[in-house]
Enzyme design. Structure first.
Site, PDB file in Angstrom:
ATOM      1  N   SER A 208       0.737  -1.312   0.030  1.00  0.00           N
ATOM      2  CA  SER A 208      -0.279  -0.354  -0.055  1.00  0.00           C
ATOM      3  C   SER A 208       0.680   1.492   0.128  1.00  0.00           C
ATOM      4  CB  SER A 208      -0.838   0.364   1.560  1.00  0.00           C
ATOM      5  OG  SER A 208      -1.932  -0.791   0.870  1.00  0.00           O
ATOM      6  N   HIS A 337     -11.162   7.069  -6.959  1.00  0.00           N
ATOM      7  CA  HIS A 337      -9.665   6.681  -6.683  1.00  0.00           C
ATOM      8  C   HIS A 337      -9.793   5.676  -5.383  1.00  0.00           C
ATOM      9  CE1 HIS A 337      -6.108   6.301  -4.749  1.00  0.00           C
ATOM     10  NE2 HIS A 337      -6.432   6.076  -3.644  1.00  0.00           N
TER      11      HIS A 337
END
Length: 466
Positions: A208, A337
């Site tokens: 991430s 997003h």
């Protein structure tokens, strides 16, 4: 040290890349491997003070007028494209002349990804999975670049490159298994959704934090160079990640160590909610390449052939010349997003509709196929129905499977489990045996201590990712 660590992890210290070796490396000259032996310094001769500057840090001429360099000295780096918005080839000499079956694979991969995105996005909205990120509008960047690579080239993704795996025939069942975190998930349910990885397809598992993959990818490319592997590393990232310090470190290491790597930037207009106008003042990301000594190009990311041509040539030269390349693919993120974002708060519906209806990579390629007589409305209708069926079958299968055993929380970290961790494992086993009725254990595989030992043994045998 991130570069050295990544190289050692991917290729192993037996290739000769350890910390001491890295510190001893010296650069012998253009495109050559570094040597560890010191070289005798030759005295330089300066015939005249009127000659060119002899400073070792730059190549330049003397001037006698005070003048600062303007940030935008040209009108902007041009955008390379092959097709116009109607799918027509603009310059026949740039047509890659790909066979029909390959172009059809482009199209099927892009549309299958689009179908999977729609189903998994709705799945998250219904509470079936915890998180999702769509790829709407960026399919051309994934498939065009993936098709230009060798299947053994190592891929470091950011998190919006599922189409690369799709093109490499990663099964729908494994996409679903990862997002559901079920027993078929290669990561054993430990990662959040869309964090794919596949050793078999040379795709390094997604993490991430933004841009951490960039110096790691450079380390892998440096190791490939030292091993004479005839292999390139491609590293994907968004323009927002290019603002991270890791991007600077990666670019500089790649240039100075002369690594066979392709930096592939998907400039989709937004870093979550931050538009490019608030991210940087220079001319995008490609403009940064020359400052690091990196060959750079800007392409139309919605033109799958432009992406293919640029990536293919960059790969050829990166391997042949041992040097990095930077590709900035200009595109647009049509979707939010992620499922944690509501893009209507910072951009208009009209803006999104323009890119969705007027300049979409899938519709552009469909126009091309139809103009060639390779695709028609009946085939489109049949494929849409077939692809949805395939995705739904994988989706339903993934939903029926249980989650991995809680015992696997303790595996795959150490070759031999430390005593402290073993105590924690035993404590959890006792706790679940006593209070299991308060947990949804029927959704998980049963506790299996033997499975933990087997998992560790398999990880040890597999070794570092290739």
């Amino acid at each position: 040290m991130a570069v050295a660590a990544a190289a050692a992890r991917v290729w192993g210290s037996s290739r000769g890349l350890d910390r001491a070796g890295l510190l001893l490396l010296r650069r012998p000259g253009a495109r050559g491997l570094a040597r560890s032996l010191p070289r005798r310094q030759e005295q330089q001769h300066f015939p005249s003070l009127d000659d060119k500057p002899q400073f070792p840090g730059a190549s330049a001429e003397f001037i006698d007028k005070l003048e600062f360099i303007q940030p935008n000295v040209i009108s902007g780096i041009p955008v390379y494209r092959v097709m116009d918005r109607q799918g027509q080839i603009i310059n026949p000499s740039e047509d890659p002349h790909l066979p029909q079956e390959k172009v059809l694979k482009f199209y099927r991969s892009m549309t299958l990804l689009n179908t999977m995105d729609r189903i998994l996005y709705e799945s998250q909205r219904q509470g079936r999975i915890s998180f999702y990120m769509t790829n709407y509008g960026e399919e051309g960047t994934h498939v065009g670049s993936a098709a230009a690579l060798d299947n053994t080239d190592l891929v470091f993704g950011q998190y919006r490159e599922a189409g690369v795996l799709m093109y490499r025939d990663y099964p729908l069942e494994l996409f679903m298994a990862q997002c559901y975190g079920n027993v078929s998930d290669l990561g054993k349910g430990r990662q959040m959704p869309v964090h794919y990885g596949c050793r078999e397809r040379h795709f390094v598992t997604i993490s991430s934090p933004l841009a951490t993959q960039i110096p790691q990818a450079v380390g892998a490319a440096y190791a490939a160079k030292r091993a004479n592997a005839n292999r390139v590393v491609i590293c994907y990232f968004g323009e927002g990640a290019a603002s991270e310090g890791d991007a600077h470190a990666g670019f500089n290491f790649a240039a100075t160590l002369e690594c066979p790597i392709i930096f592939f930037c998907r400039n989709n207009g937004y870093a979550i909610s931050t538009p490019t106008s608030e991210q940087y003042r220079g001319d995008g990301i490609a403009a940064r390449g020359p400052g690091y000594g990196i060959m750079s190009i800007r392409v139309d990311g919605n033109d799958v052939f432009a992406v293919y041509n640029a990536t293919k040539e960059a790969r050829r030269r990166a391997v042949a010349e041992n040097q990095p390349f930077l590709i900035e693919a200009m595109t647009y993120r049509i979707g939010h997003h992620s499922t944690s974002d509501d893009s209507s708060a910072y951009r208009s519906v009209d803006e999104v509709n323009y890119w969705d209806k007027q300049d979409h990579p899938i519709s552009r390629l469909r126009h091309y196929l139809q103009s060639r007589g390779w695709w028609d409305d009946e085939q489109e209708k049949a494929w849409r129905k077939q692809s949805r069926k395939k995705v739904m079958e994988a989706f339903e299968q993934a939903e029926r499977k249980p989650k991995p055993s809680p015992s696997l929380l303790f595996s795959d970290v150490y070759q031999e489990m430390p005593a402290q961790l073993r105590k924690q494992q035993e404590a959890l086993a006792r706790h679940l045996q006593t209070y299991g009725e308060h947990y949804p254990l029927d959704h998980f595989e049963k506790w299996d201590k033997a499975a933990v030992q087997q998992s560790d043994q398999e990880a040890t045998r597999a070794g570092p990712a290739q």
